[in-house]
Motif scaffolding. Structure first.
Motif, PDB file in Angstrom:
ATOM      1  N   LEU A 170       0.351  -0.965   0.325  1.00  0.00           N
ATOM      2  CA  LEU A 170       0.119  -0.115   0.294  1.00  0.00           C
ATOM      3  C   LEU A 170       0.396   1.139   0.140  1.00  0.00           C
ATOM      4  O   LEU A 170       0.622   2.235  -0.467  1.00  0.00           O
ATOM      5  CB  LEU A 170      -1.393   0.120   1.179  1.00  0.00           C
ATOM      6  CG  LEU A 170      -1.667  -1.017   1.085  1.00  0.00           C
ATOM      7  CD1 LEU A 170      -2.648  -0.794   2.629  1.00  0.00           C
ATOM      8  CD2 LEU A 170      -2.595  -0.729  -0.121  1.00  0.00           C
ATOM      9  N   LEU A 171       1.940   1.875   0.601  1.00  0.00           N
ATOM     10  CA  LEU A 171       2.952   2.676   0.795  1.00  0.00           C
ATOM     11  C   LEU A 171       3.426   2.305  -0.647  1.00  0.00           C
ATOM     12  O   LEU A 171       3.242   3.318  -0.800  1.00  0.00           O
ATOM     13  CB  LEU A 171       3.717   1.732   2.159  1.00  0.00           C
ATOM     14  CG  LEU A 171       3.455   2.294   3.404  1.00  0.00           C
ATOM     15  CD1 LEU A 171       4.551   2.096   4.183  1.00  0.00           C
ATOM     16  CD2 LEU A 171       2.841   3.629   4.065  1.00  0.00           C
ATOM     17  N   GLN A 172       3.831   2.108  -1.062  1.00  0.00           N
ATOM     18  CA  GLN A 172       4.955   1.462  -2.539  1.00  0.00           C
ATOM     19  C   GLN A 172       3.748   2.235  -3.678  1.00  0.00           C
ATOM     20  O   GLN A 172       3.863   3.353  -4.652  1.00  0.00           O
ATOM     21  CB  GLN A 172       5.671   0.137  -2.665  1.00  0.00           C
ATOM     22  CG  GLN A 172       6.554   0.651  -4.178  1.00  0.00           C
ATOM     23  CD  GLN A 172       7.414   1.189  -3.584  1.00  0.00           C
ATOM     24  OE1 GLN A 172       8.027   2.627  -4.353  1.00  0.00           O
ATOM     25  NE2 GLN A 172       8.612   0.915  -2.932  1.00  0.00           N
ATOM     26  N   THR A 173       2.875   1.584  -3.132  1.00  0.00           N
ATOM     27  CA  THR A 173       1.698   1.908  -5.290  1.00  0.00           C
ATOM     28  C   THR A 173       0.902   3.592  -4.509  1.00  0.00           C
ATOM     29  O   THR A 173       0.568   4.279  -5.057  1.00  0.00           O
ATOM     30  CB  THR A 173       0.079   0.971  -4.754  1.00  0.00           C
ATOM     31  OG1 THR A 173      -0.317   0.761  -3.583  1.00  0.00           O
ATOM     32  CG2 THR A 173       0.982  -0.640  -5.340  1.00  0.00           C
ATOM     33  N   LEU A 174       1.284   4.422  -3.101  1.00  0.00           N
ATOM     34  CA  LEU A 174       0.789   4.997  -2.723  1.00  0.00           C
ATOM     35  C   LEU A 174       1.546   6.670  -3.274  1.00  0.00           C
ATOM     36  O   LEU A 174       1.289   7.264  -3.277  1.00  0.00           O
ATOM     37  CB  LEU A 174      -0.455   5.498  -1.579  1.00  0.00           C
ATOM     38  CG  LEU A 174      -1.789   4.887  -1.591  1.00  0.00           C
ATOM     39  CD1 LEU A 174      -1.790   4.371   0.492  1.00  0.00           C
ATOM     40  CD2 LEU A 174      -2.926   5.397  -2.297  1.00  0.00           C
ATOM     41  N   PHE A 175       2.452   6.342  -2.586  1.00  0.00           N
ATOM     42  CA  PHE A 175       3.459   6.955  -2.151  1.00  0.00           C
ATOM     43  C   PHE A 175       5.069   7.228  -2.835  1.00  0.00           C
ATOM     44  O   PHE A 175       5.663   7.597  -2.744  1.00  0.00           O
ATOM     45  CB  PHE A 175       3.966   7.693  -0.616  1.00  0.00           C
ATOM     46  CG  PHE A 175       2.458   7.667   0.517  1.00  0.00           C
ATOM     47  CD1 PHE A 175       1.583   8.743  -0.392  1.00  0.00           C
ATOM     48  CD2 PHE A 175       2.147   6.608   0.709  1.00  0.00           C
ATOM     49  CE1 PHE A 175       0.803   9.573   0.152  1.00  0.00           C
ATOM     50  CE2 PHE A 175       1.013   6.804   1.782  1.00  0.00           C
ATOM     51  CZ  PHE A 175       0.030   8.459   1.406  1.00  0.00           C
ATOM     52  N   GLY A 176       5.075   5.444  -2.927  1.00  0.00           N
ATOM     53  CA  GLY A 176       6.918   5.937  -3.874  1.00  0.00           C
ATOM     54  C   GLY A 176       6.439   5.808  -5.285  1.00  0.00           C
ATOM     55  O   GLY A 176       6.491   7.099  -5.696  1.00  0.00           O
ATOM     56  N   THR A 177       6.635   4.882  -6.065  1.00  0.00           N
ATOM     57  CA  THR A 177       6.789   4.641  -7.734  1.00  0.00           C
ATOM     58  C   THR A 177       4.776   4.600  -7.562  1.00  0.00           C
ATOM     59  O   THR A 177       4.928   5.694  -9.007  1.00  0.00           O
ATOM     60  CB  THR A 177       7.306   3.259  -8.119  1.00  0.00           C
ATOM     61  OG1 THR A 177       6.543   2.499  -8.163  1.00  0.00           O
ATOM     62  CG2 THR A 177       8.914   3.374  -7.766  1.00  0.00           C
TER      63      THR A 177
END
Length: 546
Positions: free
Chosen positions: A87-94
């Motif tokens: 969730l963190l990567q799809t929201l705030f990462g790439t």
């Protein structure tokens, strides 16, 4: 004759034109499928990532002194953290549809901590398990700082700007093909289950839709669910029918559907929490070795992200993974600043893994990148839904354990397909290169050959003698050398990157394919970058990409 017209010149066949974005993708990164289909596709991603989530703790926890209960709790924790990190990567990462799960890259460094002998004086196996887990946690927490600093400081952005399609080919290709040891050797552990799974998923995904035209898309997109259910039922019938009664323990562990001990060991409801095993312990040597492992994973992830539609060291795995996922998601090449941002959040993911105690670090899931290709659905929403399934089934332990008890040969058969897709996306970057150039042929051939040969030497040495070619008195120093050079993607990617940027000849820019990626050097130079990679909630205003 004077009045006779000249014969028309035969038209020469034209080559296939290069494509910035992969065509024929049903749903790209920003176009979600209808909700019922998206939920089923998300559940399918959850099933695929379960393989690594179960295999790593099943291998490591018994060596640490833990039993079935500890193994079930570690699997729950790894699954819970994977959902959070995804969730963190799809929201705030790439913002790519990349599943962030447990990574095989960290296993070697973890085993080194387990075998260090620091806790051999602890007689109680459960106490030894907890002490070992706390040491692994400490090493992961320290190692996470490498990716956090490289990513959020922008240093990794400067490194990736020198990457060309030519140097990306060996890196991404071997991020998939280099995992061949997890493919058919795993299928052969129980050939009567693994081989039918391999045949069924290929038939359902590639042939059945052409025989039954009405449901072509259904068979392609849900081939994993269809094939796993069929072969899982078949495997269960073999188990209850007594086919494995009296067989050696190794055969029963691979073939039976009731031997994992996960269902009995898993609690009905349990919420994993930070430092559940106690306060982490820190050792400088172990932390440095884990940090080098983190760097390897970083490189591989970078390669996966470059895949147009949408795996050793963690920086290496992450970079390759991001490249691969972007290709199969029908997005454009990932701008350097976005890759660097993703690497920073990848470091936070490793930090969370260390805090919760997952026994391994996190990285882009290569098998899920391959699933994007099989389904031709690169939607971000689908992967976010899969993260919801990860968190839900990690809390409801008994239900999650049912799916986690799928026999390993079934998972290995899926790997044969998905790792092949990831490797092939690496080869697809050759469309931007000049294959008639001898410079291109040398860099490709030399880096791929040594990318296979050097890790083979290191792995054979470890298998025969029990330790790597570098065998000094400092165990942490040995790991810093032996772990990176046992990764095919890391060796091939490092060689290709070095050779491509140091062997200079006249007019080589087009040979390298670099001119195709010039428009993506900066976030602002192509309007599509903002569509695919801009942050939600208007956060780009406060955290601008360059």
């Amino acid at each position: 004759m004077a009045g006779k017209a000249a014969p028309a010149k035969a038209e020469e066949p034209a080559p296939h034109p290069p494509k910035d974005q992969l065509p024929n993708v049903a749903y790209c990164i920003t176009s979600p499928p209808p909700w019922p289909e998206a939920i089923l596709l998300g559940f399918q991603h959850y099933l695929v990532m379960l393989g690594t989530t179960v295999i790593i703790p099943t291998t490591l926890v018994p060596q640490m002194g833990g039993g079935n209960e500890e193994k079930a709790k570690v699997i729950q924790t790894l699954l819970f953290v994977a959902g959070i990190n995804t969730l963190l990567q799809t929201l705030f990462g790439t913002r790519l549809p990349a599943v962030i799960g447990g990574s095989y890259t960290f296993v070697a460094a973890t085993i080194s901590i387990i075998l260090s002998g620091r806790f051999n004086d602890t007689e109680d196996p459960i106490a030894r398990f907890k002490k070992t887990m706390r040491a692994i946690q400490g090493a992961l927490i320290v190692a996470s700082t490498l990716q956090i600093v490289l990513g959020f400081s922008g240093l990794w952005r400067n490194v990736t700007r020198f990457l060309s399609p030519l140097s990306a080919v060996p890196l991404v290709a071997l991020a998939g093909f280099g995992l061949y040891e997890f493919g058919f050797p795993g299928v052969a552990q129980c050939i009567e289950i693994g081989l039918p799974q391999l045949v069924v998923i290929v038939f359902v995904s590639q042939y059945l839709g052409h025989l039954i035209h009405r449901g072509k898309n259904i068979f392609e997109r849900f081939a994993v669910i269809f094939s796993v259910v069929i072969v899982w039922i078949y495997a269960h019938l073999l188990t209850v029918g007594g086919a494995y009664d009296g067989k050696p323990p190794k055969t029963q562990a691979s073939c039976r559907t009731d031997r994992a001990g996960l269902i009995d060991g898993a609690p009905w409801i349990r919420v994993p929490y930070p430092f559940q095993w106690g306060a982490p312990s820190f050792d400088a040597g172990e932390a440095f070795a884990m940090m080098v492992t983190s760097f390897v994973a970083l490189v591989e992830v970078f390669l996966l992200l470059m895949l147009p539609n949408s795996v050793s060291a963690d920086i290496d795995t992450s970079t390759g993974g991001f490249i691969a996922v972007s290709r199969y998601a029908s997005a454009t090449y990932v701008p350097s600043s976005v890759i660097s941002r993703g690497v920073g959040w990848q470091g936070i993911g490793i930090l969370i893994s260390g805090m919760f105690g997952t026994v391994t670090g996190s990285s882009v899931s290569i098998e899920n990148a391959g699933l994007l290709a099989l389904t031709r659905v690169g939607s971000r929403r689908v992967v976010q839904i899969s993260a919801g399934f990860m968190i839900f089934f990690s809390i409801l332990g008994k239900f999650g354990a049912v799916f986690a008890s799928i026999p390993a040969p079934i998972v290995a058969a899926l790997y044969c397909l998905f790792f092949a897709y990831v490797g092939s996306v690496g080869l697809s970057f050759l469309q931007f290169c000049n294959l008639n150039s001898f410079r291109t042929k040398f860099i490709l051939g030399f880096s791929i050959f040594l990318g296979l040969s050097i890790p083979q030497y290191f792995n054979e040495h470890i298998a025969i003698k029990g330790y790597g070619p570098v065998h000094s008195g400092g165990r942490w120093f040995n790991d810093m050398i032996n772990v990176p050079f046992s990764s095919e993607a890391f060796v091939a990617g490092l060689l290709a990157y070095f050779l491509d940027n140091t062997i200079h000849k006249k007019d080589i820019r087009k040979d390298r394919g670099k001119h195709w990626w010039d428009k993506f050097r900066s976030f602002k130079t192509d309007s599509r970058s903002e569509e695919f990679y801009s942050l939600p909630f208007n956060l780009n205003k406060y955290f601008p990409s360059v």
